[in-house]
Write a protein that holds these residues in place. Structure first.
Motif, PDB file in Angstrom:
ATOM      1  N   THR A 128       0.861  -1.170   0.000  1.00  0.00           N
ATOM      2  CA  THR A 128       0.000   0.000   0.000  1.00  0.00           C
ATOM      3  C   THR A 128       0.902   1.226   0.000  1.00  0.00           C
ATOM      4  OG1 THR A 128      -0.082   0.192   2.405  1.00  0.00           O
ATOM      5  CG2 THR A 128      -1.746  -1.231   1.370  1.00  0.00           C
ATOM      6  N   VAL A 129       0.329   2.385  -0.227  1.00  0.00           N
ATOM      7  CA  VAL A 129       1.115   3.614  -0.194  1.00  0.00           C
ATOM      8  C   VAL A 129       1.719   3.811   1.199  1.00  0.00           C
ATOM      9  CG1 VAL A 129       0.983   6.133  -0.371  1.00  0.00           C
ATOM     10  CG2 VAL A 129      -0.143   4.698  -2.088  1.00  0.00           C
ATOM     11  N   SER A 130       0.938   3.559   2.249  1.00  0.00           N
ATOM     12  CA  SER A 130       1.444   3.706   3.627  1.00  0.00           C
ATOM     13  C   SER A 130       2.631   2.791   3.884  1.00  0.00           C
ATOM     14  CB  SER A 130       0.361   3.369   4.646  1.00  0.00           C
ATOM     15  OG  SER A 130      -0.801   4.071   4.399  1.00  0.00           O
ATOM     16  N   MET A 167       0.446  15.527   3.845  1.00  0.00           N
ATOM     17  CA  MET A 167       1.589  15.285   2.964  1.00  0.00           C
ATOM     18  C   MET A 167       2.294  13.971   3.276  1.00  0.00           C
ATOM     19  SD  MET A 167       2.007  17.332   0.531  1.00  0.00           S
ATOM     20  CE  MET A 167       1.204  18.810   0.009  1.00  0.00           C
ATOM     21  N   ASP A 168       2.319  13.563   4.551  1.00  0.00           N
ATOM     22  CA  ASP A 168       3.018  12.323   4.890  1.00  0.00           C
ATOM     23  C   ASP A 168       2.220  11.075   4.518  1.00  0.00           C
ATOM     24  OD1 ASP A 168       1.102  12.541   6.867  1.00  0.00           O
ATOM     25  OD2 ASP A 168       2.480  12.224   8.530  1.00  0.00           O
ATOM     26  N   GLY A 178      11.473  16.098  -1.713  1.00  0.00           N
ATOM     27  CA  GLY A 178      11.608  16.370  -0.287  1.00  0.00           C
ATOM     28  C   GLY A 178      10.901  15.401   0.639  1.00  0.00           C
ATOM     29  N   GLN A 179      10.403  14.296   0.110  1.00  0.00           N
ATOM     30  CA  GLN A 179       9.741  13.303   0.954  1.00  0.00           C
ATOM     31  C   GLN A 179       9.866  11.928   0.304  1.00  0.00           C
ATOM     32  OE1 GLN A 179       5.780  15.235   0.657  1.00  0.00           O
ATOM     33  NE2 GLN A 179       5.021  13.188   0.244  1.00  0.00           N
ATOM     34  N   PRO A 180       9.478  10.854   1.021  1.00  0.00           N
ATOM     35  CA  PRO A 180       9.564   9.522   0.427  1.00  0.00           C
ATOM     36  C   PRO A 180       8.756   9.450  -0.867  1.00  0.00           C
ATOM     37  CG  PRO A 180       9.155   9.354   2.776  1.00  0.00           C
ATOM     38  CD  PRO A 180       9.016  10.800   2.414  1.00  0.00           C
ATOM     39  N   MET A 210       6.369  19.656  -3.869  1.00  0.00           N
ATOM     40  CA  MET A 210       5.029  19.265  -3.420  1.00  0.00           C
ATOM     41  C   MET A 210       4.143  20.481  -3.129  1.00  0.00           C
ATOM     42  SD  MET A 210       4.532  16.031  -3.620  1.00  0.00           S
ATOM     43  CE  MET A 210       3.218  15.580  -2.486  1.00  0.00           C
ATOM     44  N   ARG A 211       4.724  21.654  -2.951  1.00  0.00           N
ATOM     45  CA  ARG A 211       3.901  22.855  -2.747  1.00  0.00           C
ATOM     46  C   ARG A 211       3.112  23.212  -3.994  1.00  0.00           C
ATOM     47  NH1 ARG A 211       8.570  26.439  -0.518  1.00  0.00           N
ATOM     48  NH2 ARG A 211       9.520  25.022  -1.965  1.00  0.00           N
TER      49      ARG A 211
END
Length: 168
Positions: free
Chosen positions: A55-57, A112-113, A154-156, A82-83
């Motif tokens: 899953t995405v999580s 976002m997370d 800037g994120q996974p 992502m902004r």
């Protein structure tokens, strides 16, 4: 002119000192031209990843540098960061899609997370088929992708995208 001669002499000595490196022949022919139709199936067993679809999580929690297969919904697109993410049409970013475990119609919004950005600009075949600017019908469509887990925007996220399959 006096400084150029010693530099040229040093460069010539450096080139002369280099050894030829031989690469062992593995029987494959070198690829002479760059094509976007490279068949990843030759080097990657897609069928074995189907059994380990995350899953995405779960994908967000996976270690960086791991090749993973993820199933989620395309809930937006972005470019540069992502902004700039857009979660409603009209879309304007062609370089990344954003995946979630839920469709926007199934929840009131996203943190976002909870989102997984996927780089689609490494190969034009992915960008042409998956960007929401040219393919708005893919919005909230389920997709299965295989790619490398990386820090992206800037994120996974996923970069590069190796394989994708749009689920009905």
């Amino acid at each position: 002119m006096k400084t150029i001669k010693p530099l040229l002499l040093a460069l010539t000595a450096l080139i002369a000192a280099c050894e030829k490196i031989s690469i062992p022949d593995d029987g494959r022919q070198p690829q002479t031209e760059k094509t976007d139709d490279y068949d990843w199936k030759e080097t990657f067993d897609i069928d074995s990843t189907e059994q380990r679809c995350l899953t995405v999580s779960e994908a967000i929690e996976t270690d960086i540098g791991t090749v993973i297969t993820v199933r989620g919904y395309i809930v937006g697109s972005t470019r540069r960061n992502m902004r700039n993410a857009k979660f409603r049409p009209p879309f304007d970013g062609k370089s990344a899609i954003i995946l979630s475990d839920l469709k926007l119609t199934e929840c009131e919004g996203f943190y976002m997370d909870e989102l997984l950005p996927v780089c689609i600009n490494d190969f034009t075949q992915h960008q042409d088929r998956l960007n929401l600017v040219d393919n708005p019908q893919l919005f909230e469509r389920q997709i299965t992708i295989t790619g490398m887990k990386a820090i992206y925007l800037g994120q996974p996220g996923i970069k590069p995208l190796i394989w994708h399959d749009l689920t009905e």
